[in-house]
Design a protein around this motif. Structure first.
Motif, short mmCIF file in Angstrom:
data_model
loop_
_atom_site.label_atom_id
_atom_site.label_comp_id
_atom_site.label_asym_id
_atom_site.label_seq_id
_atom_site.Cartn_x
_atom_site.Cartn_y
_atom_site.Cartn_z
N LEU A 32 -43.16 -29.38 34.86
CA LEU A 32 -43.48 -30.58 35.62
C LEU A 32 -42.42 -30.78 36.69
N VAL A 33 -42.84 -30.99 37.94
CA VAL A 33 -41.92 -31.14 39.06
C VAL A 33 -42.23 -32.44 39.78
N ARG A 34 -41.23 -33.32 39.91
CA ARG A 34 -41.36 -34.53 40.73
C ARG A 34 -40.78 -34.22 42.10
N HIS A 35 -41.51 -34.61 43.14
CA HIS A 35 -41.10 -34.25 44.49
C HIS A 35 -41.53 -35.31 45.49
N ILE A 39 -37.29 -31.72 46.10
CA ILE A 39 -37.56 -31.71 44.67
C ILE A 39 -36.60 -32.70 44.03
N ASP A 40 -37.18 -33.68 43.35
CA ASP A 40 -36.40 -34.77 42.80
C ASP A 40 -36.03 -34.55 41.33
N ALA A 41 -36.94 -33.95 40.56
CA ALA A 41 -36.67 -33.77 39.14
C ALA A 41 -37.58 -32.69 38.57
N ILE A 42 -37.19 -32.16 37.42
CA ILE A 42 -37.99 -31.14 36.75
C ILE A 42 -37.94 -31.40 35.24
N GLY A 62 -38.21 -40.47 41.22
CA GLY A 62 -39.19 -40.73 42.27
C GLY A 62 -40.10 -39.56 42.56
N GLY A 63 -41.07 -39.82 43.42
CA GLY A 63 -41.91 -38.76 43.93
C GLY A 63 -43.20 -38.53 43.18
N ALA A 64 -44.04 -37.71 43.77
CA ALA A 64 -45.32 -37.31 43.18
C ALA A 64 -45.04 -36.27 42.10
N TYR A 104 -46.24 -18.73 40.88
CA TYR A 104 -46.67 -20.07 41.24
C TYR A 104 -45.76 -20.56 42.34
N GLY A 105 -46.27 -20.61 43.55
CA GLY A 105 -45.47 -21.08 44.65
C GLY A 105 -45.33 -20.01 45.72
N PRO A 106 -44.47 -20.21 46.69
CA PRO A 106 -43.49 -21.27 46.62
C PRO A 106 -44.12 -22.66 46.82
N GLN A 107 -43.66 -23.58 46.01
CA GLN A 107 -44.02 -24.98 46.17
C GLN A 107 -42.97 -25.57 47.11
N THR A 108 -43.40 -25.93 48.31
CA THR A 108 -42.47 -26.44 49.32
C THR A 108 -42.70 -27.93 49.49
N TYR A 109 -41.63 -28.69 49.55
CA TYR A 109 -41.74 -30.14 49.65
C TYR A 109 -41.01 -30.61 50.90
N PRO A 110 -41.56 -31.57 51.64
CA PRO A 110 -42.84 -32.21 51.36
C PRO A 110 -44.01 -31.29 51.66
N GLN A 111 -45.13 -31.55 51.00
CA GLN A 111 -46.34 -30.73 51.19
C GLN A 111 -47.22 -31.32 52.27
#
Length: 111
Positions: A32-35, A39-42, A62-64, A104-111
């Motif tokens: 689970l990744v908050r962004h 990236i805010d938290a994992i 914070g974040g989605a 899976y990814g790269p997950q880049t933030y912001p999306q």
């Protein structure tokens, strides 16, 4: 099935050290990744002795929320990330989770 292997410590300046008790952990079920702007938290959901548990979030609140769900025969083999800046502060801007079956990814933030 191979067991979960602990490696580290890794990372850069800022934040605090985190450690997870992996005794009896059979596999990671979900990441689970908050962004937001970065990236805010994992957090990890894992199976320990046949029961699913979840770690606390490591980071901010914070974040989605994005989730990566691993299949029953899938396990993580690596994690890669890239650092960028937000408001003149270095932060984690992208993550790629690599499993024995796919990336899976790269997950880049912001999306």
């Amino acid at each position: 099935m191979e067991s979960v292997t602990k490696m580290g410590p890794c990372g850069g300046g800022g934040g605090t050290n985190r450690d997870m008790d992996i005794r009896g952990v059979d596999r990671i079920v979900k990441v689970l990744v908050r962004h937001g702007h970065a990236i805010d938290a994992i957090s990890y959901q894992y199976e320990r002795n046949g029961v699913e548990e979840r770690s606390e979030y490591w980071g901010g609140s914070g974040g989605a929320l994005s989730e990566i769900c691993l299949g029953p025969d899938e396990y993580l083999t690596g994690v890669n990330g890239h650092v960028g800046s937000f408001m003149f502060v270095s932060c984690l801007k992208s993550l790629t989770f690599v499993s024995n079956l796919r990336s899976y990814g790269p997950q880049t933030y912001p999306q």
